[in-house]
Design an enzyme around this catalytic site. Structure first.
Site, PDB file in Angstrom:
ATOM      1  N   HIS A 139     -16.728 -62.965 -20.699  1.00  0.00           N
ATOM      2  CA  HIS A 139     -15.254 -62.864 -20.756  1.00  0.00           C
ATOM      3  C   HIS A 139     -14.793 -62.770 -22.219  1.00  0.00           C
ATOM      4  CE1 HIS A 139     -14.520 -63.749 -16.565  1.00  0.00           C
ATOM      5  NE2 HIS A 139     -14.989 -64.979 -16.613  1.00  0.00           N
ATOM      6  N   HIS A 192     -21.801 -66.459 -18.819  1.00  0.00           N
ATOM      7  CA  HIS A 192     -20.630 -66.001 -18.059  1.00  0.00           C
ATOM      8  C   HIS A 192     -19.370 -66.053 -18.935  1.00  0.00           C
ATOM      9  CE1 HIS A 192     -18.205 -65.788 -14.200  1.00  0.00           C
ATOM     10  NE2 HIS A 192     -17.295 -66.287 -15.032  1.00  0.00           N
ATOM     11  N   GLU A 193     -19.128 -67.201 -19.546  1.00  0.00           N
ATOM     12  CA  GLU A 193     -17.911 -67.343 -20.358  1.00  0.00           C
ATOM     13  C   GLU A 193     -17.949 -66.411 -21.576  1.00  0.00           C
ATOM     14  OE1 GLU A 193     -15.292 -68.701 -19.276  1.00  0.00           O
ATOM     15  OE2 GLU A 193     -16.290 -69.606 -17.543  1.00  0.00           O
ATOM     16  N   ASP A 253     -12.659 -64.764 -10.345  1.00  0.00           N
ATOM     17  CA  ASP A 253     -12.524 -63.615 -11.246  1.00  0.00           C
ATOM     18  C   ASP A 253     -12.401 -62.326 -10.443  1.00  0.00           C
ATOM     19  OD1 ASP A 253     -12.940 -65.215 -13.489  1.00  0.00           O
ATOM     20  OD2 ASP A 253     -15.100 -64.847 -13.516  1.00  0.00           O
TER      21      ASP A 253
HETATM   22 ZN    ZN Z   1     -15.219 -66.280 -14.993  1.00  0.00          ZN
END
Ligand code: ZN
Length: 264
Positions: free
Chosen positions: A86, A82-83, A159
């Site tokens: 980004h 997930h990170e 988000d």
């Molecule tokens: Zn996030």
């Protein structure tokens, strides 16, 4: 409220501070402003500037990492991907980033990890392209989860909220949608007044409301598609960065950027 007793430089954008500290408690905010005041004092300045606040944000907001919480390997893996989702977009998109640090250590604010860009220059305006890029970055975590796990978690809710708010503001406040035009449809101007909803009369038709919703969805869908294509083009980095995060829990800008060279 927590800025009241500290003289602030004119450049400090309190609205931006409020956005980035969403989820902070009153005590967190107080802490943030105290740290900023200390930072200003160290610099022999009588007022707090944006840089003080940004530095304190890093210290207070994400400095309170909770190493003690026990997290399953599966959760860690999801967070790592997930990170990185980004981070890849922060790195590739020209008006946002670059990445300062990526971490999968849970924070005191209930986040499973974070991706922090370098503190931004103080700019007076946001451009449309930068807003679109910020939406893409916000969606990157969710997209990486979808690509890797074929399933999605509840972890991306803030988000998604951020991306949706940004898209809605573009349409209703900044006149950035051709289909809607340069008209203000934003009825949040007077949100400080309690009881606003009672006295609140809609300024525009339900038909227009429908069009606005469509336009917001169009922006989000378009950003999602473009961001997904960029992540799919960088799958080697996505895997390598996630693996490195699982080993080290936190990686620096240098470590992350090296992955783009190694996997070019
Ligand atoms: Zn996030």
């Amino acid at each position: 409220m927590h800025a009241r007793n500290k003289p602030l430089a004119d450049e400090v954008n309190l609205e931006h501070v409020a956005q980035t500290t969403a989820g902070f408690t009153g005590a967190d905010l107080e802490n943030l402003m105290n740290e900023a005041a200390i930072s200003a004092a160290k610099d022999n300045r009588a007022y707090v500037n944006q840089d003080d606040i940004t530095k304190s944000f890093i210290k207070v907001g994400i400095g309170t990492e909770k190493k003690s919480r026990i997290i399953s390997d599966k959760e860690k893996k999801i967070t790592a991907y997930h990170e990185t989702g980004h981070a890849i977009l922060f790195h590739l998109l020209p008006d946002v980033g670059p990445v300062y640090t990526i971490s999968i250590i849970p924070t005191g604010l209930g986040a499973a990890g974070y991706t922090m860009p370098l503190p931004e220059k103080d700019e007076m305006f946001m451009t449309k392209s930068k807003m679109l890029q910020e939406i893409m970055v916000s969606l990157g975590g969710r997209i990486a989860e979808e690509i890797i796990f074929g399933d999605i978690t509840t972890g991306a809710s803030s988000d998604i909220k951020k991306a949706t708010q940004m898209a809605r503001r573009m349409v209703t406040r900044y006149g950035m949608s051709e289909n809607i035009g340069v008209i203000n449809y934003d009825d949040d101007d007077d949100e400080v007044f309690i009881g606003r909803d009672l006295a609140h009369a809609k300024k525009y038709s339900e038909e227009m409301q429908g069009k606005i919703d469509e336009e917001v969805k169009f922006i989000i869908d378009d950003c999602y598609g473009k961001a997904k294509a960029m992540i799919l083009e960088n799958m080697d980095v996505l895997h390598a960065s996630s693996e490195l995060l699982l080993q080290k829990e936190k990686i620096t800008r240098e470590e992350f950027e090296a992955l783009f060279v190694q996997n070019a």
